[in-house]
Motif scaffolding. Structure first.
Motif, short mmCIF file in Angstrom:
data_model
loop_
_atom_site.label_atom_id
_atom_site.label_comp_id
_atom_site.label_asym_id
_atom_site.label_seq_id
_atom_site.Cartn_x
_atom_site.Cartn_y
_atom_site.Cartn_z
N ILE A 443 -4.24 -1.09 -7.77
CA ILE A 443 -4.65 -2.20 -7.06
C ILE A 443 -3.23 -3.25 -7.13
O ILE A 443 -3.50 -4.32 -6.85
CB ILE A 443 -5.76 -2.90 -7.54
CG1 ILE A 443 -5.63 -3.24 -9.15
CG2 ILE A 443 -6.86 -1.84 -7.47
CD1 ILE A 443 -6.79 -4.04 -9.62
N GLN A 444 -2.29 -2.91 -7.89
CA GLN A 444 -1.19 -4.00 -8.00
C GLN A 444 -0.83 -4.63 -6.67
O GLN A 444 -0.57 -5.66 -6.51
CB GLN A 444 -0.03 -3.42 -8.65
CG GLN A 444 -0.22 -3.04 -10.30
CD GLN A 444 1.15 -2.69 -11.09
OE1 GLN A 444 1.92 -2.27 -10.44
NE2 GLN A 444 1.02 -2.67 -12.24
N GLU A 445 -0.54 -3.75 -5.63
CA GLU A 445 0.28 -4.36 -4.50
C GLU A 445 -0.77 -5.23 -3.67
O GLU A 445 -0.48 -6.17 -3.02
CB GLU A 445 0.47 -2.85 -3.48
CG GLU A 445 1.32 -3.63 -2.51
CD GLU A 445 1.94 -2.33 -1.67
OE1 GLU A 445 2.32 -2.45 -0.33
OE2 GLU A 445 2.22 -1.53 -2.02
N THR A 446 -2.14 -4.74 -3.37
CA THR A 446 -2.94 -5.30 -2.42
C THR A 446 -4.20 -5.88 -3.33
O THR A 446 -4.70 -6.87 -2.51
CB THR A 446 -3.39 -4.57 -1.33
OG1 THR A 446 -4.25 -3.44 -2.16
CG2 THR A 446 -2.23 -3.82 -0.53
N GLY A 481 -3.48 4.38 8.17
CA GLY A 481 -2.99 3.99 6.90
C GLY A 481 -3.65 4.04 5.73
O GLY A 481 -4.54 4.73 5.53
N SER A 482 -3.32 3.16 4.80
CA SER A 482 -3.93 3.35 3.34
C SER A 482 -5.55 2.42 3.59
O SER A 482 -5.46 1.43 4.32
CB SER A 482 -3.23 2.50 2.48
OG SER A 482 -3.83 2.50 1.17
N ASP A 543 -7.95 -1.46 6.59
CA ASP A 543 -6.79 -0.43 7.14
C ASP A 543 -5.63 -0.59 6.43
O ASP A 543 -5.51 -1.70 5.50
CB ASP A 543 -6.86 -0.38 8.68
CG ASP A 543 -6.12 -1.55 9.35
OD1 ASP A 543 -5.63 -2.43 8.53
OD2 ASP A 543 -6.16 -1.73 10.49
N GLY A 544 -4.36 0.05 6.85
CA GLY A 544 -3.07 -0.02 6.11
C GLY A 544 -2.61 -1.37 6.41
O GLY A 544 -1.50 -1.87 5.67
#
Length: 753
Positions: A443-446, A481-482, A543-544
């Motif tokens: 979860i670091q990025e988002t 996407g992610s 979504d991504g």
């Protein structure tokens, strides 16, 4: 046709029309259509062995109207028996009845068709009994109900293709191993008892996999020996005097590289196997919480659920936990096993302990893209068949699941609340830290826990809705996407809060404070990013690109019981889930019927799942919406009571209740299935609202409420920590009273109205 209609041999009359020979030729040239609908099947199971047959007890694909290739006897993801067909004088018997009520045994009663010059139909009574107990046992009893003696041939045909379960499910292999002729079975490979090509009392079917493993099905005949063999068909010439009965049978054992493929059975006969199974089941029933009511149909549903949880228990090394479902998912799963263990904590907390320990043994240790393994991650699925052994699929195990890791942490804390098992808490604390470490890295990025497939052999979608077409926006378009699912963020939120409580016990105030802070931050961010203002509802996912996947789905219902929503948003979600486009009368659909992607027969795009609904019911209850949660219970109960054996299916179709119509079955739903069965106990927990706190030696029972269809409900042998309780609930008008009927221990019980 009217009585006075005249018809010559050259003409026929149909619907008041006369057809000439030329017309008839045209009619006959319109081809028949072969149905693709699978034939009705019956499933029996014992530990890691399960058998799927038709209602006659046969395994065969020789159907005029379609075939059912999923039939067979399976062990450790391999089909050890692909044909088992009983014939009388080369004809199929006529089915009278069949029953698999016990779950590990199948009983069939049939008779003979008209056999031309031999004897008339319904002369011979044929009783088949098949039992699983580490092996397959069958006994066939034939009785002559004629007034004179008769002679006929009875045959049993056996075949074993040894295909991998993934092949049965439709996976194509470029190459596979080969079936072995009996003269190829060398002394290095063959089981000693089957070392001859043919013995009077046995047959052996064998296969060598691409990995070199040799798998065998050894069939040993009992009672009346066959008169001859025709390939792998055993033939008996039966002579019966008037009203005479004879018995024949066999035992089928499975071997892989000279070792038993299944759990070892000490039984040598069917009666011994049946007795062993019944004894083991009774031992199980003595260990669990026994639940009963004043309504017989409700008791049958509960009894079936208790029995099915027992049937689904499966051995994995030194541990035994619940497999996900038969036939497709009879193995260890992360998400499914964890959710079922949570649902059944009130039934038997040992399931949760075994699940936690087993999944901890398989916890990710390294980075492996093929398996999508990462340090600290909890597995998705373990497979043991040839395709897994040959690395054709990544399930050795496969880790492509985004939610199993936070769910494992939630179960870890829940289990402690029910048991105060300090030893297990301490033993699994390093695994809990590793699991939280994996979450924090992801979860670091988002700020959100998300997934994107990394393995070419992996799943596109990696939440509980894991079919390829289910994550759609309001236009019915697939998200790309992610993907960050809404319910997964709620799981992370709950895991942070629950593990903060464990950190306090572990004297780690630094972690307690950190996780509580991170939970607060996640809640604030979630309510901002996932909320759809125009719908006054929660998005299915992001979504991504971070955009809301804005379809109306059941997923936000999983969030209701976990506290991640603000109060106003939680009530708005609860109300929307019960609208007509979501609630079909028996349960809440996975996707709104107003969505362009809606399909009442879609696996995750409009069907109804019992476990999905039981989790939503818990959420409604947590908001004080008792009547609404009981309405959901009643719909699910009504659906279950109409199912074969009163067994909730994995899912059913989303068609709405309309008058007296029945719930529409999903054609290939697993049954029994773990978290569908577990939903029965979760719904019971929802009614009586038990809040255990074994650490502080306390049980709170908050505002229990029975539905109008039940007046009395009792729990016997309920375990909280070291105390065993008997509780009785009685509904009087709109009020449900509770009393402690018996208590063995010093637990403090607090009943709050």
């Amino acid at each position: 046709m009217t009585p006075d209609t005249l018809m010559t041999p050259e003409t026929i009359v149909l619907d008041n029309r006369t057809f000439t020979p030329a017309d008839q030729k045209e009619i006959s040239e319109w081809p028949c259509v072969v149905s693709q609908r699978p034939q009705p099947t019956i499933t029996v199971k014992d530990d890691d062995l399960f058998l799927v047959t038709d209602t006659m007890g046969n395994i065969s694909d020789c159907y005029l109207y379609g075939s059912t290739p999923s039939m067979g006897m399976f062990c450790r993801d391999t089909r050890f028996l692909s044909r088992l067909e009983l014939q009388i004088e080369g004809r199929s018997p006529i089915l009278l009845s069949s029953n698999a009520d016990k779950g590990f045994a199948l009983s069939v009663l049939c008779t003979n068709p008209d056999l031309d010059n031999l004897f008339k139909a319904d002369t011979v009574g044929i009783r088949r009994e098949l039992v699983l107990n580490g092996a397959l046992f069958e006994e066939i009893e034939v009785a002559n109900y004629n007034t004179t003696s008769i002679v006929f041939e009875l045959s049993l045909s056996f075949e074993a293709d040894f295909v991998d379960l993934f092949e049965v499910r439709g996976h194509h292999r470029q190459k596979r191993g080969r079936l072995l002729h009996l003269n190829e079975l060398t002394s290095d490979h063959v089981v000693p008892v089957s070392s001859q090509s043919y013995k009077e009392e046995s047959l052996t079917l064998a296969y060598q996999g691409l990995d070199g493993s040799i798998m065998e099905s050894l069939i040993q005949f009992q009672h009346l020996q066959p008169n001859r063999f025709h390939g792998y068909t055993a033939v008996w010439r039966i002579e019966l005097a008037a009203h005479e009965t004879k018995k024949l049978g066999y035992r089928l054992n499975m071997f892989t590289d000279n070792k038993p493929s299944s759990t070892i059975s000490a039984a040598s006969t069917l009666s011994q196997a049946k007795a062993a199974e019944l004894m083991e089941e009774q031992n199980w029933l003595q260990q669990i919480t026994r639940i009963s009511s004043d309504k017989s149909i409700f008791n049958r549903v509960i009894s079936r659920a208790e029995q099915d949880i027992y049937l689904l228990l499966q051995s994995f090394g030194k541990h035994k936990t619940v497999s996900a479902g038969v036939p497709w998912f009879s193995t260890l799963f992360g998400r499914d096993s964890i959710i079922t263990a949570s649902q059944t904590l009130m039934l038997n907390s040992k399931i949760a302990k075994e699940t936690l320990l087993l999944l901890a043994e398989y916890q990710g240790q390294t980075d492996n893209i093929w398996r999508e393994e990462e340090p600290g991650k909890i597995l998705h699925e373990l497979r043991l068949g040839e395709m897994a052994r040959c690395q054709e699929i990544p399930h050795t195990p496969y880790y492509g699941t985004v939610d199993a890791t936070p769910l494992w942490l939630m179960l870890y804390a829940e289990y402690y609340s029910w048991t105060h098992d300090q030893e297990t808490l301490e033993a699994l604390w390093p695994n809990a830290l590793a699991a939280m470490g994996w979450i924090d890295r992801q979860i670091q990025e988002t700020g959100y826990l998300s997934y994107a497939r990394k393995s070419k052999g992996g799943l596109i979608n990696q939440g509980w809705k894991d079919s390829g077409d289910c994550i759609v926006n309001r236009k019915g378009e697939l998200a790309i996407g992610s993907i960050s699912l809404c319910e997964v963020q709620a799981y992370v939120y709950s895991a942070k809060n629950r593990l903060a409580e464990i950190a306090k016990i572990q004297q780690r105030p630094d972690l307690e404070e950190l996780w509580q802070k991170e939970a607060r931050q996640l809640r604030a961010k979630f309510n901002q990013d996932f909320w759809l203002e125009d719908e006054d509802f929660c998005a299915l996912a992001l979504d991504g690109e971070g955009n809301p996947v804005d379809s109306i789905s059941s997923n936000p219902g999983h969030c209701l019981n976990l506290g991640i929503f603000t109060s106003a948003k939680a009530y708005s979600v609860a109300e929307r889930l019960r609208a007509a486009d979501m609630f079909n009368g028996w349960g809440i659909r996975t996707l709104s019927s107003l969505s362009p992607a809606y399909n009442p027969m879609g696996y995750h795009t409009g069907s109804v799942w019992p476990h999905d609904n039981s989790m939503i019911a818990m959420g409604l209850r947590s908001l004080g919406l008792i009547d609404q949660s009981l309405e959901l219970f009643q719909g699910l109960f009504n659906m279950t009571s109409q199912q074969p054996y009163q067994r909730p299916p994995e899912l059913f179709c989303g068609y709405e209740m309309n008058g007296d119509n029945s719930p529409v079955q999903y054609p290939v739903a697993c049954t029994p299935q773990a978290w569908a069965t577990g939903s029965i106990f979760q719904l019971l927990q929802m009614m009586v609202n038990l809040v255990p706190d074994a650490q502080n030696n306390c049980l709170r029972i908050i505002d229990p409420a029975l539905p109008e269809s039940i007046n009395n409900l009792s729990f016997h042998n309920l375990r909280i920590g070291g105390t065993i309780l008997d509780l009785e609930f009685e509904r009087v008008g709109n009020t449900t009273a509770c009393r402690v009927a018996k208590k063995r221990g010093n637990l403090r019980v607090v009943i709050e109205a």
